[in-house]
Design a protein around this motif. Structure first.
Motif, PDB file in Angstrom:
ATOM      1  N   PRO A  29     -20.305  18.898 -33.144  1.00 47.30           N
ATOM      2  CA  PRO A  29     -21.580  19.598 -32.911  1.00 47.30           C
ATOM      3  C   PRO A  29     -22.775  18.858 -33.514  1.00 47.30           C
ATOM      4  N   ALA A  30     -22.545  18.219 -34.668  1.00 47.07           N
ATOM      5  CA  ALA A  30     -23.665  17.557 -35.353  1.00 47.07           C
ATOM      6  C   ALA A  30     -24.174  16.363 -34.541  1.00 47.07           C
ATOM      7  N   PHE A  31     -23.247  15.582 -33.956  1.00 51.05           N
ATOM      8  CA  PHE A  31     -23.665  14.417 -33.168  1.00 51.05           C
ATOM      9  C   PHE A  31     -24.337  14.872 -31.879  1.00 51.05           C
ATOM     10  N   ALA A  32     -23.767  15.914 -31.254  1.00 51.53           N
ATOM     11  CA  ALA A  32     -24.349  16.415 -30.005  1.00 51.53           C
ATOM     12  C   ALA A  32     -25.792  16.873 -30.250  1.00 51.53           C
TER      13      ALA A  32
ATOM     14  N   GLY B 144     -27.031  18.016 -49.498  1.00 50.93           N
ATOM     15  CA  GLY B 144     -26.765  19.439 -49.340  1.00 50.93           C
ATOM     16  C   GLY B 144     -25.483  19.749 -48.578  1.00 50.93           C
ATOM     17  N   THR B 145     -24.688  18.718 -48.210  1.00 54.64           N
ATOM     18  CA  THR B 145     -23.402  18.973 -47.542  1.00 54.64           C
ATOM     19  C   THR B 145     -22.271  18.450 -48.436  1.00 54.64           C
ATOM     20  N   ARG B 146     -21.039  18.750 -48.006  1.00 54.62           N
ATOM     21  CA  ARG B 146     -19.879  18.256 -48.753  1.00 54.62           C
ATOM     22  C   ARG B 146     -19.489  16.856 -48.294  1.00 54.62           C
ATOM     23  N   ALA B 147     -20.223  16.344 -47.307  1.00 50.74           N
ATOM     24  CA  ALA B 147     -19.804  15.110 -46.646  1.00 50.74           C
ATOM     25  C   ALA B 147     -19.616  13.935 -47.606  1.00 50.74           C
ATOM     26  N   PHE B 148     -20.581  13.723 -48.498  1.00 49.13           N
ATOM     27  CA  PHE B 148     -20.513  12.547 -49.360  1.00 49.13           C
ATOM     28  C   PHE B 148     -19.266  12.603 -50.250  1.00 49.13           C
TER      29      PHE B 148
ATOM     30  N   THR C 112     -12.762  18.015 -32.638  1.00 47.57           N
ATOM     31  CA  THR C 112     -12.590  19.234 -33.433  1.00 47.57           C
ATOM     32  C   THR C 112     -13.144  19.030 -34.848  1.00 47.57           C
ATOM     33  N   SER C 113     -13.869  17.954 -35.059  1.00 49.41           N
ATOM     34  CA  SER C 113     -14.406  17.657 -36.395  1.00 49.41           C
ATOM     35  C   SER C 113     -15.817  18.218 -36.545  1.00 49.41           C
ATOM     36  N   PRO C 114     -16.333  18.275 -37.775  1.00 46.78           N
ATOM     37  CA  PRO C 114     -17.706  18.760 -37.967  1.00 46.78           C
ATOM     38  C   PRO C 114     -18.745  17.842 -37.301  1.00 46.78           C
ATOM     39  N   HIS C 115     -18.339  16.599 -36.963  1.00 47.71           N
ATOM     40  CA  HIS C 115     -19.299  15.684 -36.333  1.00 47.71           C
ATOM     41  C   HIS C 115     -19.589  16.037 -34.879  1.00 47.71           C
TER      42      HIS C 115
END
Ligand code: HEC
Ligand code: HEC
Ligand code: HEC
Ligand code: HEC
Ligand code: HEC
Ligand code: HEC
Ligand code: HEC
Ligand code: HEC
Ligand code: HEC
Length: 417
Positions: free
Chosen positions: A247-250, A291-295, A242-245
């Motif tokens: 879809p991103a990893f897929a 460009g993301t909030r990740a960092f 359920t994390s943002p990863h």
């Protein structure tokens, strides 16, 4: 009396007559046992599950067990002899894929080994390329000392399985030409899983087959092998999904867990893995200007964890001192366990890859840690206060005793005069 002895004797004779033909019939084993050494088929066969379940040489090799000459055995129509490497899977599957036959022995035993084996890289290369270096049934199960996975001597017992697969996969000469590495066992042995299984005998830790399957020993797709971690680490997998990863990893074809933990050399994770510094795994893909909030989120998570670690450490130190001084610390020890728990949960929550989830554990954890620290410090103060009190009391009692002594001496003296 005499008639009873006679009856028992007749029974013994009758029983041995019934028993004898059955024993005498298996000439295969008897003759082979005589001329073979310790490593011979018939000697090993004592440990074999087929032998233990009452099967004999003839059940696999065919022939007539009442014959007492090997040449005659070989002339028998149904004598199968010794299968080649390529023939072994069908040789074993004659029984193991026969559901009706296997049901007689053990209804719960699957009968799909050959079917699954055919889907594996081993099976595909054996059948399609006639490759006789890939594993067939007996490469993994041995021959004549086949066991089930629970028997400690079995080649498929989890502890022994590492060497069973490693026999080929760690042998660089043997594997030359296939273009895959040979470091799987070396990597596995130092991993958290390898240490747990091989050094602590923890059968809950995965051996090679728990991830690769027994018979489909292949990755039919990276994603399905990857999903295997979630069989045992359900909470992390649930958070990841359920994390943002997810879809991103897929989208990028990154495997779910190995991207950060690797597959064979999974080492004990620690807090330095998360954050914005060089060694942090987050920094491999994220930067402040991507460009993301990740960092920024990685930084927040790292900071929250380190604050809880500090609070946990300080609380622990003060609590230990209070315990050492013999104070009543039961409540604080209990509360401290909750701080431990919060730390464990916060580290798991990293897999939500969002700051709030981690803060939801570190926040209350820090508050609890602080209260353990404050309450334990109060207990230590109480200890010092009591020590002081004891000092005063001792002094007071001493003065009282001296005064009493003087008083008694005076009275004594008064009486004597
Ligand atoms: C009288 C002794 C004797 C009996 C009975 C006997 N064997 Fe043999 N068997 C031998 C000898 C000797 C060899 C050859 C060993 C060698 O070459 O090292 C042999 C070889 C074999 C081999 C190796 C393949 C081959 O054909 O050489 C198999 C398999 C085998 N026996 C199975 C059986 C089975 C099954 C039975 C019973 C149906 C049986 N044996 C009965 C003595 C016997
Ligand atoms: C579960 C099936 C099975 C049973 C039961 C079995 N064997 Fe075998 N045996 C095999 C297979 C498979 C091979 C081929 C081994 C190889 O390719 O290395 C073999 C090979 C052999 C060989 C050739 C040399 C060797 O040791 O590999 C001999 C001899 C032999 N068996 C004798 C016996 C005797 C004697 C018995 C009974 C005590 C027996 N086998 C029971 C499956 C079986
Ligand atoms: C004649 C039929 C037959 C043949 C051929 C045969 N097996 Fe078996 N096998 C059995 C039976 C019966 C059992 C016992 C099942 C039980 O009672 O649990 C068994 C049990 C096993 C088990 C243990 C299963 C478990 O976990 O309980 C393994 C592993 C196995 N066989 C592997 C092999 C291999 C490898 C071969 C080929 C070399 C082979 N078998 C050939 C009949 C056969
Ligand atoms: C790459 C190694 C490998 C190969 C090849 C292999 N097996 Fe297995 N097999 C295993 C392992 C590991 C287990 C143990 C499962 C467990 O932990 O209970 C197993 C389990 C079994 C069992 C017990 C029932 C089950 O399915 O779990 C049978 C029967 C069996 N194998 C037969 C065979 C037969 C027949 C073949 C050939 C067609 C074969 N195996 C090929 C590794 C292998
Ligand atoms: C008899 C030697 C042998 C044994 C034993 C063996 N393997 Fe293999 N394995 C091979 C060979 C050879 C290949 C073919 C390599 C290729 O084509 O990629 C292979 C391929 C594989 C692959 C596919 C690799 C890839 O991505 O191409 C996996 C996964 C694998 N083996 C796992 C296992 C596991 C797990 C075990 C033990 C349960 C095992 N093997 C036992 C010889 C063996
Ligand atoms: C915790 C799960 C896990 C365990 C345990 C495990 N593997 Fe793997 N293995 C994987 C994953 C995941 C891959 C990567 C698949 C891919 O990327 O295609 C892999 C890949 C492989 C490959 C393909 C070549 C390579 O190195 O990428 C082989 C061969 C292999 N493993 C053998 C083994 C052997 C032998 C063992 C036991 C010593 C083992 N594995 C234990 C998960 C595991
Ligand atoms: C068969 C169950 C099982 C499977 C499958 C499995 N693990 Fe584990 N894992 C365990 C057990 C049990 C431990 C605890 C080992 C110990 O006590 O140190 C563990 C420990 C870990 C740890 C260390 C945890 C810590 O706090 O020290 C990590 C990281 C990990 N596994 C990741 C993975 C990944 C990634 C995969 C898939 C590639 C995977 N595991 C597959 C059972 C499994
Ligand atoms: C293998 C590469 C990789 C690694 C390692 C990685 N990420 Fe990501 N992450 C991504 C990708 C790709 C995205 C999607 C980016 C996008 O939406 O453009 C993403 C998105 C995110 C997002 C959502 C960002 C947003 O703006 O919605 C967060 C939060 C995040 N990652 C946190 C982390 C943390 C924390 C770590 C370290 C524990 C980490 N990531 C490690 C690849 C990675
Ligand atoms: C984007 C990177 C990333 C991915 C993807 C990832 N992890 Fe982690 N994992 C981490 C980090 C960072 C830690 C260390 C947390 C700490 O100790 O502060 C960790 C710690 C762990 C731990 C030990 C802490 C705990 O939760 O008990 C386990 C087990 C674990 N991961 C399993 C998995 C599994 C299973 C997957 C796949 C579902 C997975 N991880 C995917 C980064 C990742």
């Amino acid at each position: 009396m005499f008639s009873r002895v006679l009856a028992v004797s007749i029974m013994i004779v009758a029983l041995s007559l019934v028993g004898l033909p059955a024993l005498a019939a298996d000439n295969c084993q008897t003759c082979h046992f005589e001329f073979e050494d310790e490593d011979g088929a018939s000697h090993k066969f004592v440990r074999d599950i087929h032998g233990q379940k009452g099967l004999g040489c003839v059940d696999c090799h065919g022939g007539d067990p009442s014959l007492d000459d090997m040449d005659e055995v070989r002339r028998e129509k149904d004598y199968r002899g010794v299968p080649s490497h390529l023939e072994v899977p069908r040789f074993c599957a004659r029984c193991h894929s026969d559901a009706a036959y296997m049901h007689e022995y053990n209804p719960s035993l699957p009968t799909d080994q050959l079917e699954k084996y055919k889907t594996s890289v081993h099976g595909q290369r054996l059948f399609n390329n006639r490759d006789d270096k890939v594993a067939n049934c007996i490469s993994c199960h041995t021959v004549h000392e086949i066991g089930d996975a629970k028997m400690p001597h079995s080649s498929t017992h989890p502890v022994n399985l590492i060497a069973t697969c490693g026999k080929c996969h760690s042998d660089a000469d043997y594997m030359a030409g296939y273009g895959i590495g040979t470091g799987q066992v070396d990597d596995y042995v130092v991993s958290v899983h390898g240490v747990a299984l091989l050094e602590r005998n923890d059968l809950g830790a995965p051996a090679c087959n728990d991830c690769h399957g027994n018979h489909g020993a292949a990755p039919p797709g990276v994603t399905s092998l990857s999903a295997v971690c979630g069989n045992c680490h359900a909470i992390e997998a649930g958070l990841f999904n359920t994390s943002p990863h997810e879809p991103a990893f897929a989208a990028n074809d990154f495997p779910m867990c190995e991207t950060c933990h690797s597959n064979h050399k999974i080492l004990k994770p620690d807090d330095s893995m998360v954050g914005t510094h060089h060694e942090a795994v987050c920094a491999e893909c994220h930067a402040s200007d991507d460009g993301t909030r990740a960092f920024a989120i990685a930084g927040t998570i790292s900071e929250a964890l380190s604050r809880l670690v500090t609070a946990h450490g300080q609380a622990g130190e003060v609590l230990s001192e209070a315990i050492e001084k013999g104070m009543m610390t039961t409540d604080e020890e209990f509360r401290f366990k909750e701080v431990d728990q919060a730390l464990i949960q916060a580290r798991t929550m990293v897999h939500a890859f969002d700051a709030d989830s981690v803060l939801s554990r570190t926040g209350p954890g820090i508050l609890k840690a602080d209260s353990v620290r404050v309450n334990s410090a109060a207990l230590i103060d109480e200890y010092h206060f009591r020590r002081k009190g004891l000092g005063f009391a001792t002094l007071f009692i001493t003065i009282l005793v001296v005064a009493l002594y003087i008083k008694i001496r005076r009275i004594d003296r008064g009486l004597n005069e």
